[in-house]
Motif scaffolding. Sequence first.
Motif, PDB file in Angstrom:
ATOM      1  N   ALA A  66     -28.995  -2.088 -25.630  1.00  0.00           N
ATOM      2  CA  ALA A  66     -28.183  -2.891 -24.711  1.00  0.00           C
ATOM      3  C   ALA A  66     -28.552  -2.625 -23.260  1.00  0.00           C
ATOM      4  N   GLU A  67     -28.783  -1.361 -22.910  1.00  0.00           N
ATOM      5  CA  GLU A  67     -29.128  -1.026 -21.527  1.00  0.00           C
ATOM      6  C   GLU A  67     -30.508  -1.562 -21.167  1.00  0.00           C
ATOM      7  N   GLN A  69     -31.867  -4.187 -22.434  1.00  0.00           N
ATOM      8  CA  GLN A  69     -31.692  -5.626 -22.283  1.00  0.00           C
ATOM      9  C   GLN A  69     -31.119  -5.969 -20.917  1.00  0.00           C
ATOM     10  N   ARG A  70     -30.215  -5.137 -20.416  1.00  0.00           N
ATOM     11  CA  ARG A  70     -29.640  -5.393 -19.093  1.00  0.00           C
ATOM     12  C   ARG A  70     -30.674  -5.224 -17.997  1.00  0.00           C
ATOM     13  N   ARG A  71     -31.626  -4.326 -18.215  1.00  0.00           N
ATOM     14  CA  ARG A  71     -32.624  -4.044 -17.183  1.00  0.00           C
ATOM     15  C   ARG A  71     -33.726  -5.091 -17.113  1.00  0.00           C
ATOM     16  N   ALA A 155     -29.583 -15.918 -17.140  1.00  0.00           N
ATOM     17  CA  ALA A 155     -29.794 -14.520 -17.533  1.00  0.00           C
ATOM     18  C   ALA A 155     -29.936 -14.473 -19.047  1.00  0.00           C
ATOM     19  N   THR A 157     -31.732 -13.085 -22.771  1.00  0.00           N
ATOM     20  CA  THR A 157     -32.449 -12.026 -23.471  1.00  0.00           C
ATOM     21  C   THR A 157     -33.847 -12.544 -23.809  1.00  0.00           C
TER      22      THR A 157
END
Length: 229
Positions: A66-67, A69-71, A155, A157
């Motif tokens: 998840a992190e 993916q956020r970056r 935004a 994925t």
Amino acid sequence: MAELVLIAEDDPEIAGILEAYFTREGFRTVHARDGQVALDLHRSLKPDIVLADITMPRLNGWELLAEIQRRGRTPVIMITALDEDIDRLQGLRIGADDYIVKPFNPIEVVARARAVLRRAGLSQTGATIRAGNLTIDLDGYQATIEKDGSTVSLALTLTEFRLLAHLARTPTKAFSRSELVDACLPGSDALDRTIDSHLSKLRKKLEQAGSEGMLTSIRGVGYRLAVDR
């Protein structure tokens, strides 16, 4: 320079096997024994792909994925002993590019990592796709919507981006779920409901950007992008 593989695995024996096989095949490798170290290495070294175990100390594989993916859009393959469909589905929903169950053949892991890297690299052409008010920068992995004179960035994925780009290449064409799996998640054993989940999230993001009705489902067929060329 050879691609860098970040192996996030708390079992040193498994990590050593993976490092040996990837090194033999010409990759560079770096090993993290827990999720937090993996996250720190991802930030500092910017690996080309991450292999992540799920049951790691400090930060588990889901949190690491998840992190990441956020970056940005670093490809991630989940490697785990959890072989239930619900676990596979969760990983692909979050944005994993593949899901490999232990015990595994390390040769297959390398082959599937190569396939993921190929898919991620297909866009390195500098090409741009335009479909209606949608613009997709394949080189920069960016998608934007023009609405009322302003530009809205989506935004997405990595999987959502691939799906949108694939649909936008031939807008108005209806794609079956199996066609979308083969084109955007080959080798992942993704289920139909996994694609439905990705496209549901993609539709919401398009709607939030002001493009209601752009992504439509065709009953008994699949999905298509409805745009004015």
